[in-house]
Design a protein around this motif. Structure first.
Motif, PDB file in Angstrom:
ATOM      1  N   PHE A  56      29.665   2.289   3.303  1.00  0.00           N
ATOM      2  CA  PHE A  56      29.645   1.026   4.035  1.00  0.00           C
ATOM      3  C   PHE A  56      28.696   1.010   5.230  1.00  0.00           C
ATOM      4  CE2 PHE A  56      33.683   0.442   1.736  1.00  0.00           C
ATOM      5  CZ  PHE A  56      33.351  -0.755   1.111  1.00  0.00           C
ATOM      6  N   THR A  57      28.183   2.169   5.623  1.00  0.00           N
ATOM      7  CA  THR A  57      27.211   2.136   6.719  1.00  0.00           C
ATOM      8  C   THR A  57      25.800   2.419   6.227  1.00  0.00           C
ATOM      9  OG1 THR A  57      27.639   4.453   7.246  1.00  0.00           O
ATOM     10  CG2 THR A  57      28.861   2.804   8.496  1.00  0.00           C
ATOM     11  N   ALA A  58      25.663   3.332   5.295  1.00  0.00           N
ATOM     12  CA  ALA A  58      24.325   3.655   4.798  1.00  0.00           C
ATOM     13  C   ALA A  58      24.401   4.021   3.314  1.00  0.00           C
ATOM     14  CB  ALA A  58      23.739   4.806   5.607  1.00  0.00           C
ATOM     15  N   PRO A  59      24.591   3.013   2.451  1.00  0.00           N
ATOM     16  CA  PRO A  59      24.687   3.313   1.020  1.00  0.00           C
ATOM     17  C   PRO A  59      23.357   3.843   0.488  1.00  0.00           C
ATOM     18  CG  PRO A  59      24.564   0.946   1.381  1.00  0.00           C
ATOM     19  CD  PRO A  59      24.677   1.579   2.728  1.00  0.00           C
ATOM     20  N   ARG A  60      23.460   4.620  -0.588  1.00  0.00           N
ATOM     21  CA  ARG A  60      22.246   5.222  -1.145  1.00  0.00           C
ATOM     22  C   ARG A  60      21.460   4.230  -1.993  1.00  0.00           C
ATOM     23  NH1 ARG A  60      24.444   9.731  -4.484  1.00  0.00           N
ATOM     24  NH2 ARG A  60      26.385   9.048  -3.544  1.00  0.00           N
ATOM     25  N   ASP A  61      22.187   3.421  -2.754  1.00  0.00           N
ATOM     26  CA  ASP A  61      21.521   2.567  -3.729  1.00  0.00           C
ATOM     27  C   ASP A  61      21.314   1.144  -3.199  1.00  0.00           C
ATOM     28  OD1 ASP A  61      21.171   2.826  -7.009  1.00  0.00           O
ATOM     29  OD2 ASP A  61      21.391   0.767  -6.291  1.00  0.00           O
ATOM     30  N   LYS A  62      20.158   0.587  -3.524  1.00  0.00           N
ATOM     31  CA  LYS A  62      19.848  -0.748  -3.035  1.00  0.00           C
ATOM     32  C   LYS A  62      20.841  -1.794  -3.565  1.00  0.00           C
ATOM     33  CE  LYS A  62      16.203  -4.152  -2.498  1.00  0.00           C
ATOM     34  NZ  LYS A  62      17.018  -5.281  -2.929  1.00  0.00           N
ATOM     35  N   ARG A  63      21.315  -1.595  -4.821  1.00  0.00           N
ATOM     36  CA  ARG A  63      22.264  -2.562  -5.388  1.00  0.00           C
ATOM     37  C   ARG A  63      23.564  -2.572  -4.584  1.00  0.00           C
ATOM     38  NH1 ARG A  63      21.980  -0.076 -11.254  1.00  0.00           N
ATOM     39  NH2 ARG A  63      21.558   1.698  -9.921  1.00  0.00           N
ATOM     40  N   THR A  64      24.005  -1.387  -4.158  1.00  0.00           N
ATOM     41  CA  THR A  64      25.216  -1.311  -3.333  1.00  0.00           C
ATOM     42  C   THR A  64      24.976  -2.059  -2.026  1.00  0.00           C
ATOM     43  OG1 THR A  64      25.419   0.938  -4.174  1.00  0.00           O
ATOM     44  CG2 THR A  64      26.966   0.277  -2.472  1.00  0.00           C
ATOM     45  N   GLN A  65      23.844  -1.736  -1.418  1.00  0.00           N
ATOM     46  CA  GLN A  65      23.449  -2.370  -0.157  1.00  0.00           C
ATOM     47  C   GLN A  65      23.473  -3.897  -0.293  1.00  0.00           C
ATOM     48  OE1 GLN A  65      22.056  -1.047   2.833  1.00  0.00           O
ATOM     49  NE2 GLN A  65      21.296  -2.974   3.559  1.00  0.00           N
ATOM     50  N   ASP A  66      22.829  -4.410  -1.344  1.00  0.00           N
ATOM     51  CA  ASP A  66      22.753  -5.852  -1.532  1.00  0.00           C
ATOM     52  C   ASP A  66      24.139  -6.459  -1.734  1.00  0.00           C
ATOM     53  OD1 ASP A  66      20.090  -5.836  -1.219  1.00  0.00           O
ATOM     54  OD2 ASP A  66      19.560  -6.092  -3.327  1.00  0.00           O
ATOM     55  N   TYR A  67      24.978  -5.770  -2.491  1.00  0.00           N
ATOM     56  CA  TYR A  67      26.308  -6.320  -2.754  1.00  0.00           C
ATOM     57  C   TYR A  67      27.167  -6.344  -1.496  1.00  0.00           C
ATOM     58  CZ  TYR A  67      30.938  -7.091  -4.630  1.00  0.00           C
ATOM     59  OH  TYR A  67      32.188  -7.595  -4.854  1.00  0.00           O
TER      60      TYR A  67
END
Lengths: 271, 236
Positions: A254-265
């Motif tokens: 929740f602070t620094a996800p590895r994957d861009k898809r996680t980040q976007d979601y």
């Protein structure tokens, strides 16, 4: 298939879990509903005595995979599953497995509280009775009271154990369902959006309960509330289009996800 | 970065960046004027710097308010959350830079002695370096350019080294001529302020890196400021 993992140590392992015992292990799991490929080549190690949350947009496969853990998908026509899911090293799709016993070990709590149309007492007593966990009435009562206590409900219902379970408030009903699930001595508790029908106070009570229960159980929760996942779980898995995109330390996700898809979601950017 | 589904969320984050850009602009101006004020002993310019400081302070408060409101309203996650935390921290660094510029400018009032030119060259050079660093770091932030931020972070060594040599130089002047002590002390504090401004720009650099990667810069920054452990004798 005989996999007996001792400790977690695979590529799907978040760092904070290195060395912790694996409770549920999945390898190369594919699930189809007819033509629909709902889960694609999923591998994951879920630890014991921790809360793992599954998040992802609707239709991403998180509930499908959750249901596969206690074989709830067996009842859905056209549902096929390939790959391995093991509980304490034992393949749960093995022919020798008794599904009823499996579901006693792997309990489930649903989105909408669904108490039986029976008394509060009977709701909780039903499971231990059919599984023969109590040899007499006193023992059964002890189990019921202990389960209601663990679910944080006993004090509120102790004077109306003979009242219908459906007469309780939504939050109480959900805790009754949790008491019912833990009455049969499960090892794993699956929760499919357990708070989505509850108000914030009832939600907070359930979250507090989840936090207590993780001392003794392996808990897997599917939730649409990212804040809830962040609050209650130690591990978070993000699913997207049937794929497990990322599984790791909740704080990290929740602070620094590895994957861009996680980040976007999780930041609310999905188109 | 693509847009949020909720457009007003993008507006909130953009507003934070705009306020920080304003703060950065004022801080740059303040620093440049403060250096001028000292070099030329222009007390009018110094008074302007002092008066302008309130603007930066007010903007910092606005940034904080906006950030807290956005956290309450949006429950930001991942990069959005880092973006907001970093905005708060950078605002506080810029506010400090403003204070240090103000303090430097003030000293032009206290310097009454005629200033030998050679004394000013080191100070002026340090001022240029600090200004460059500040400008570069603000550019790096505006463009979320972590490479550039790292370059600024590394270059702080130069300011530290320059401060060391100014420190030694001023000590020498003071020993040569006690009448220079007042002037040299003010210049020394001024130089120290510039060195501190360099430190704040490296803080900002660290925050830009954190914004991009979610982790601290993996190595420790090389420190060249030795003045706090330099004895009077060793300086000679």
């Amino acid at each position: 298939m005989n996999m007996i993992p001792q400790t977690i140590q695979t590529p799907t392992t978040p760092d904070i879990l290195a060395g912790k015992p694996v409770k549920i292990l999945a390898r190369n799991v594919d699930i189809h509903y007819g033509d629909k490929h709902a889960i694609k080549n999923l591998s994951i190690d879920i630890p014991d005595r921790a809360v793992s949350s599954f998040i992802g947009p609707s239709g991403c496969g998180k509930s499908t995979f959750l249901r596969a853990i206690n074989r709830m998908n067996d009842t859905i026509p056209g549902c096929r599953i390939a790959g391995d899911i093991t509980l304490d090293g034992q393949n749960i799709y093995d022919r020798a497995i008794d599904v009823v016993q499996l579901r006693a070990k792997v309990g489930m709590v649903f989105q909408k509280p669904n108490p039986f149309p029976k008394s509060v007492f009977e709701n909780v007593a039903y499971g231990p009775r059919i599984h023969g966990l109590a040899s007499n009435k006193t023992e059964l009562e002890e189990i019921v009271v202990a389960s209601l206590r663990k679910a944080g409900l006993f004090e509120e219902v102790k004077d109306r154990l003979d009242h219908p379970g459906t007469g309780l408030s939504g939050g109480q009903q959900q805790r009754l369902c949790i008491a019912r699930a833990i009455a049969v001595n499960p090892e794993v508790i699956l929760m499919d959006e357990p708070c989505s029908a509850l108000d914030p106070i009832a939600t907070a009570r359930i979250e507090e309960l989840i936090d207590e229960l993780r001392q003794n159980f392996c808990i897997v929760i599917v939730t649409h509330s990212m804040q809830q996942a962040a609050r209650v779980s130690q591990l978070t898995a993000f699913f997207h289009l049937g794929t497990l995109v990322e599984f790791g330390d909740t704080g990290k996700v929740f602070t620094a996800p590895r994957d861009k898809r996680t980040q976007d979601y999780i930041t609310g950017r999905f188109g | 970065m693509s847009d949020h589904i909720v457009k007003s969320y993008d507006d909130d984050l953009a507003a934070l960046k705009t306020m920080l850009a304003q703060m950065g602009g004022i801080a740059e101006e303040q620093l440049s004027d403060a250096i001028q004020a000292i070099s030329k002993r222009d007390t009018k310019l110094a008074d302007m710097v002092i008066a302008q400081d309130g603007k930066i302070d007010a903007l910092e408060v606005q940034v904080e308010e906006k950030a807290i409101l956005t956290i309450a309203r949006r429950q930001p996650m991942a990069r959005d959350l880092r973006e907001i935390m970093v905005a708060i921290r950078i605002a506080s660094d810029l506010e400090r830079i403003g204070d240090l510029a103000k303090n430097t400018a003030k000293r032009s009032h206290a310097i009454s002695e005629p200033m030998p030119r050679r004394l000013m060259t080191g100070f002026a050079r340090m001022g240029r370096l600090a200004q460059e660093q500040l400008k570069d770091i603000l550019d790096a932030y505006a463009r979320s350019d972590s490479e550039k931020a790292l370059a600024v972070w590394r270059s702080d060594e130069e300011i530290d080294a320059l401060y060391n040599s100014i420190f030694r130089e001023l000590l020498t002047y003071m020993m040569e001529d006690p009448r220079m002590i007042g002037l040299c002390t003010h210049l020394l504090f001024g130089a120290k302020n510039l060195e501190r401004i360099g430190d704040h720009t490296t803080n900002i650099a660290e925050n830009i890196y954190y914004l991009s990667f979610g982790t601290a810069i993996p190595v420790e920054r090389p420190k060249k400021d030795q003045t706090s452990i330099t004895s009077y004798d060793a300086a000679l």
